[in-house]
Design a protein around this motif. Sequence first.
Motif, PDB file in Angstrom:
ATOM      1  N   ASN A 160      -0.788  -4.164   7.688  1.00 58.71           N
ATOM      2  CA  ASN A 160      -1.514  -3.470   6.623  1.00 58.71           C
ATOM      3  C   ASN A 160      -1.886  -4.412   5.478  1.00 58.71           C
TER       4      ASN A 160
ATOM      5  N   LYS B  98      11.779  -5.024   7.277  1.00 60.52           N
ATOM      6  CA  LYS B  98      10.980  -3.821   7.550  1.00 60.52           C
ATOM      7  C   LYS B  98       9.663  -3.840   6.779  1.00 60.52           C
ATOM      8  N   VAL B  99       9.740  -4.161   5.496  1.00 61.35           N
ATOM      9  CA  VAL B  99       8.532  -4.121   4.672  1.00 61.35           C
ATOM     10  C   VAL B  99       7.573  -5.240   5.079  1.00 61.35           C
TER      11      VAL B  99
ATOM     12  N   GLU C 175      -3.452  -2.814   2.209  1.00 62.67           N
ATOM     13  CA  GLU C 175      -2.481  -2.066   1.408  1.00 62.67           C
ATOM     14  C   GLU C 175      -1.540  -3.018   0.673  1.00 62.67           C
TER      15      GLU C 175
ATOM     16  N   GLN D 200       7.618  -0.934  -2.647  1.00 59.56           N
ATOM     17  CA  GLN D 200       7.811   0.141  -1.673  1.00 59.56           C
ATOM     18  C   GLN D 200       9.014   1.031  -2.000  1.00 59.56           C
TER      19      GLN D 200
ATOM     20  N   ASP E 288       7.289  -6.453   8.209  1.00 57.35           N
ATOM     21  CA  ASP E 288       6.689  -6.009   9.472  1.00 57.35           C
ATOM     22  C   ASP E 288       5.538  -5.049   9.191  1.00 57.35           C
ATOM     23  N   TRP E 289       5.734  -4.172   8.227  1.00 58.87           N
ATOM     24  CA  TRP E 289       4.666  -3.247   7.820  1.00 58.87           C
ATOM     25  C   TRP E 289       3.499  -4.021   7.214  1.00 58.87           C
TER      26      TRP E 289
END
Length: 334
Positions: free
Chosen positions: A266, A258-259, A269, A67, A261-262
Amino acid sequence: MKTRRYILVAIATCLLTWLLALAGCNSQNTSQSNVSPVAQTSGASQLKVINIGHQSGTPGLNLLKAQGLLEKRLAPEGIQVKWISFQGGPPMMEAMAAGSVDIGNVGNLPPVFAQAGDNPILYVAATGSNAGAQAIIVPKDSPIKTLADLKGKKLAIQKGTALQYFVLKALESAKLTLNDIQPVYLKIPDSTTAFEGGNVDALPIGDPYLASKELNGSVRVLVRGSDVAPQRAFYIATENFAKNHPDLVKIVLEEQTKVEDWAKANPNEVAKLLAAETKYKPEVLEYSLKNRPYFGVFEMKDEYIAEQQQVVDLFYSQKLIPKTFQVKDAIWKH
């Protein structure tokens, strides 16, 4: 008159010296007050590069790498991120001991060996349980049906990794010891090669290799890690890095949170991103993440410390590490 002139000159010289010294002190104080928060934590000079260790087969820090969030966060501070890939936790711990890795993500056993060897490392965070992502497998047509059938058989063991701990707990659950089997000590890549070549009878392994074999139906699972022992991975930093740059440790963990949680929202992805970082196909990674997710970045709770202490006690009792010690002594106090 001459004496009076000498006295005046001496006084003037002293005043000039005092004023210059005062100006120097004010200049030094001004420069110190302009130091950025990151620079203040880095000792005499600001850190220019963070060296991060990651393992190509696990989600964890690979998502953060893919990311590019950490690079964006640290760019205003003029700090670069260097990603260093490893095939397992033991070589990453060696790199930390050598000072070439500052922080990384490994299974439960590498930091135990590191602490036993007086390698100055600190646990800075834990992941969710990843025990379900590990299993001892045999070929689909193998006559080995249960763990008890491993007696006298060749079992690959990846020394110094979480898989070694898994093997000991699995054998213990079947009332077996290492003396009852033929242990074949191999590194992780070599162990999968040996298994596929028929040179070992059984293989302890984790995702995504495990998921790929389950999907193509070529193996049977004898036991999963979640059946015999709780396990999780850990974020480990060198003592020097964690103590001198606590703000940077927090930033790494914040961006990882953060990544992840994303990632929870997803999964498709995530599989695509990890496929680009590894040799595995997106469908393999998607299967793995769907069936055995272990996302999460957690502070080092007493529960996790107790889990790790059990690992230490087991390996010391079997004389696999030279001394015993307390895991709690290597917990980052931020």
